[in-house]
Design an enzyme around this catalytic site. Structure first.
Site, PDB file in Angstrom:
ATOM      1  N   LYS A 383      15.094  33.892  30.883  1.00 18.93           N
ATOM      2  CA  LYS A 383      15.939  33.313  29.836  1.00 18.93           C
ATOM      3  C   LYS A 383      15.490  31.917  29.408  1.00 18.93           C
ATOM      4  O   LYS A 383      15.741  31.505  28.269  1.00 18.93           O
ATOM      5  CB  LYS A 383      17.393  33.267  30.305  1.00 18.93           C
ATOM      6  CG  LYS A 383      18.032  34.637  30.542  1.00 18.93           C
ATOM      7  CD  LYS A 383      18.176  35.436  29.271  1.00 18.93           C
ATOM      8  CE  LYS A 383      18.988  36.710  29.506  1.00 18.93           C
ATOM      9  NZ  LYS A 383      19.140  37.517  28.263  1.00 18.93           N
ATOM     10  N   GLU A 405      26.341  32.639  24.767  1.00 15.31           N
ATOM     11  CA  GLU A 405      27.104  33.651  25.488  1.00 15.31           C
ATOM     12  C   GLU A 405      26.294  34.018  26.725  1.00 15.31           C
ATOM     13  O   GLU A 405      25.078  33.835  26.767  1.00 15.31           O
ATOM     14  CB  GLU A 405      27.340  34.875  24.609  1.00 15.31           C
ATOM     15  CG  GLU A 405      26.247  35.942  24.659  1.00 15.31           C
ATOM     16  CD  GLU A 405      24.882  35.486  24.174  1.00 15.31           C
ATOM     17  OE1 GLU A 405      23.865  36.001  24.701  1.00 15.31           O
ATOM     18  OE2 GLU A 405      24.815  34.618  23.288  1.00 15.31           O
ATOM     19  N   SER A 673      12.785  40.442  35.869  1.00 14.68           N
ATOM     20  CA  SER A 673      13.341  39.502  34.887  1.00 14.68           C
ATOM     21  C   SER A 673      14.128  38.365  35.504  1.00 14.68           C
ATOM     22  O   SER A 673      14.293  37.313  34.883  1.00 14.68           O
ATOM     23  CB  SER A 673      14.226  40.254  33.890  1.00 14.68           C
ATOM     24  OG  SER A 673      15.261  40.940  34.572  1.00 14.68           O
TER      25      SER A 673
END
Length: 703
Positions: A383, A405, A673
């Site tokens: 991210k 969010e 991830s």
């Protein structure tokens, strides 16, 4: 039937007053009382009735209308029932124009042409579709013209002069003016610059009637707005009146309230209904122009991936999205931007580690498995790639506040980190259930100086966090940039996220080639929620057809149950959060609740580029159940000493299953991830239930 609307506004003009337009939600508070409430509206002085089509995710509406939607849906309201209500209203003597107002997905699901025909046959006179801007409504407008119904365009304070000209050209009855930025709701005060707004709009609209809404609730409001506009719209206050009245008295309460705000004016008498001739309809279509070329500027990046993508958003967001398009394009075409962005690679821990997984390969007993270690990035996931990029763009655009969010919390942590690094205020919206199961990440965000807003609506997960973030953004567009964390949302967000996350796939190519004599892997595997790490992994390989692309979705309790988040495996095409893509929805176009053991995959939609790869079969997508994901979590942890995020555990399971079917000279790359420390508590909670399914008998109390 369009002419009934025109005749209504013409009569009000002759009487020297503004038309009173009132709103209620079909099926609120009960289906049986709706017609009586509509009769109360007409008897109280309403000239036009807006009847709300309930929708699960009304991103432009405030809490009053949100609540009415939920109640109506819980009452079992469907599109067919709304048509029955309109028929009953006409049979009961309601003669004023009735407009159906709502969001696009239930219309799309029902079928546009069928929707318009059935609405006309029921007795409706037109539509207001909040998230269907002219750019996306060409086909729908054409059907409205063919069936003699009106499609009411909306304008907002942010609407540019160029768009005002275009919107006026397609208005066949009146224009709905959203008087302030933000969501619906009675505020107790009118906008101070309303006169200036109406004056500017009239410069372009000429004689086309304007009906002004948002925040109007009193007799004084009606008088003031009526002196400026041709129509006055009251919505939330009507619903509040309904809520406060006793059962059986709600129609009378609405009548009394509207008589008060209208000055006790006598109800209007029925106007003769005139159905336009085919020639008149055709002439009107030519006059308004149904051409699809509605954009003010031609942008570098297409807003479509095949048939997927677009900008299905309220008018208030249009200008902001144009600004973001320009800001994004300006940045990515500027060498200095990329130089600055890449200067933070050491801060982000890029390039991320890449290595062979020998014990996982041995466990699978087939193809060689390699790991792309995004879990080793700063903040513990992929991210950070997107968060830093978007925050840098926001700074270039002069934004002072950032919102985001988050589901699993990793995007929230990454955004809070970037904001701390660059000195920007940060607010993160997170479903209350995700706040509970990702308490560690919530604390990390707060440590970094961010405010975390728990969202209590819906299933209290990622989808609901997205809804609230959009609502906040609509109210604060000038100062705020919304850092969407996944490859979802209206254009240009899917392209922005893919651009910054493609560093994953590009590095995989380079790192694998360096260790394998310039070769490409045979397959790359990534988990799929909204799709940020997956699109970043896959995009650099999309033209390398020898490389299989395998996405693994959250199968929850199984795709044959109602508890899963496997959008591409089990979803259908629809519109959610500003984009046309695959979504999980019921037969009436309402968004379904989702479930996954992994908070980051618990979402009922997916990015449009992934949707297109699924449709064209460039990529394959499978579902992994909660138990199978837990198996992947255990396997990587105990074979390689790497505790993965539960999201990544889905990809591990899928890759191991694929590896079993391939010989040892083939190669598979898994994008890990995120790291799993955030999920240890969640794993401990579900092990008593899921552990026996995979032969893992471990209890937190055993430690």
């Amino acid at each position: 039937m369009t002419s009934l609307l025109n005749a209504t506004f013409a009569r009000c003009k002759e009487e020297g007053r503004a038309a009173l337009v009132t709103f209620t939600t079909a099926g609120y508070p009960t289906i049986e009382e709706t017609v009586d409430i509509m009769k109360g509206m007409q008897e109280g002085g309403s000239d036009v009735i807006e009847l709300g089509l309930p929708f699960t995710d009304p991103i432009a509406d405030g809490p009053t209308i949100q609540k009415a939607n939920i109640v109506a849906l819980n009452n079992g309201v469907t599109t067919t029932i709304v048509f029955d209500i309109v028929k009953q209203a006409r049979a009961s003597g309601i003669h004023v124009p009735i407009l159906l107002m709502g969001y696009y997905n239930p219309i799309y699901k029902y079928g546009e042409q069928k929707m318009i025909k059935d609405a006309r046959d029921a007795g409706a006179n037109g539509f207001i579709v909040v998230d269907l801007p002219p750019e996306e409504s060409v086909k729908f407008r054409g059907f409205c013209v063919n069936f003699g119904l009106s499609l009411i365009p909306l304008v907002a304070p942010s609407t540019t002069d160029a768009r005002l000209k275009q919107l006026t050209s397609i208005a066949d009855s009146f224009i709905y003016v959203v008087s302030r930025m933000g969501t619906t709701g009675a505020t107790g005060a009118l906008e101070t610059n309303l006169n200036d707004l109406i004056t500017r709009i009239r410069t372009f609209t000429g004689e086309t009637p304007l009906a002004v809404g948002f925040g109007i609730s009193t007799r004084e409001h009606v008088i003031e707005v009526g002196s400026l506009a041709n129509g006055v719209v009251i919505g939330s206050k009507v619903l509040t009146t309904i809520e406060e009245a006793e059962s059986g008295q709600r129609g009378a309460a609405v009548k009394a309230y509207l008589q008060e705000v209208s000055g006790a004016r006598s109800p209007s008498v029925a106007l003769p209904t005139q159905v336009d001739s085919a020639e008149a309809i055709e002439e009107a279509a030519l006059k308004r122009g149904l051409a699809s070329d509605f954009k003010e500027t031609v942008c570098q990046f297409s807003d479509r991936f095949g048939d997927f993508g677009g900008q299905y958003v309220p008018e208030a967001m249009q200008n902001c999205l144009r600004e973001l398009e320009r800001g994004f394009e300006d940045a990515v075409n500027d060498e200095e931007f990329w130089k600055e962005y890449k200067s933070y690679y050491p801060y982000m821990s890029r390039p991320s580690s890449f290595h062979h997984a020998p014990r996982l390969t041995e466990f699978a007993g087939g193809a060689q498995i390699w790991l792309k270690r995004e879990d080793l990035n700063h903040t513990g996931s992929h991210k950070i790639n997107n968060a830093v990029g978007q925050v840098l763009i926001a700074k270039r655009m002069g934004k002072t506040e950032i919102i985001a969010e988050t589901g699993a919390g990793q995007h929230g942590v990454a955004t809070a980190t970037a904001c701390a690094k660059f000195g920007l205020k940060c607010t993160v919206f997170m479903g209350a259930e995700d706040v509970r199961r990702q308490a560690l990440n919530v604390f990390r965000m707060k440590l970094l100086g961010a405010s975390v807003v728990p969202v209590e609506s819906g299933t209290k997960t990622l989808r609901d966090a997205v809804n609230e973030a959009f609502r906040f953004w609509i109210t604060n567009l000038d100062s705020t940039h919304y850092v969407i964390g996944s490859a979802i949302g209206p254009h240009p967000y899917p392209t922005i996220v893919r651009t910054f996350q493609s560093v994953i796939g590009n590095e995989i190519k380079e790192q694998f080639a360096a260790l394998n004599d310039g070769a490409l892997p045979n397959a790359v595997v990534a988990c799929v929620g909204g799709g940020s790490n997956c699109v970043g992994t896959f995009h650099p390989f999309q033209d390398d057809t020898s490389v299989r692309l395998l996405g693994v979705e959250a199968g929850g309790d199984g795709v044959d149950t109602a508890r899963h988040s496997a959008t591409l495996v089990a979803g259908q095409v629809g519109v959610l959060h500003g984009v046309k893509t695959y979504i999980l929805q019921n037969a009436d176009g309402q968004i379904q609740d989702t479930h996954s053991v992994s908070a980051g995959l618990d979402y009922p939609g997916v990015g449009p580029e992934l949707a297109n790869w699924c449709f064209t079969k460039r990529a394959d997508f499978i579902a992994c159940t909660d138990a199978q994901a837990l198996h992947g979590f255990r396997t990587l942890t105990q074979t390689e000493g790497i505790i993965p995020a539960l999201e990544s555990s889905h990809a591990v399971w899928g890759a191991v299953e694929l590896a079993k079917t391939l010989p040892a000279d083939k190669h598979i790359v898994i994008t890990i991830s995120g790291r799993g420390d955030k999920d240890v508590q969640s794993v401990a909670e579900v092990l008593p239930e899921l552990g026996p399914q995979i032969g893992w008998d471990l209890r937190f109390g055993d430690i």
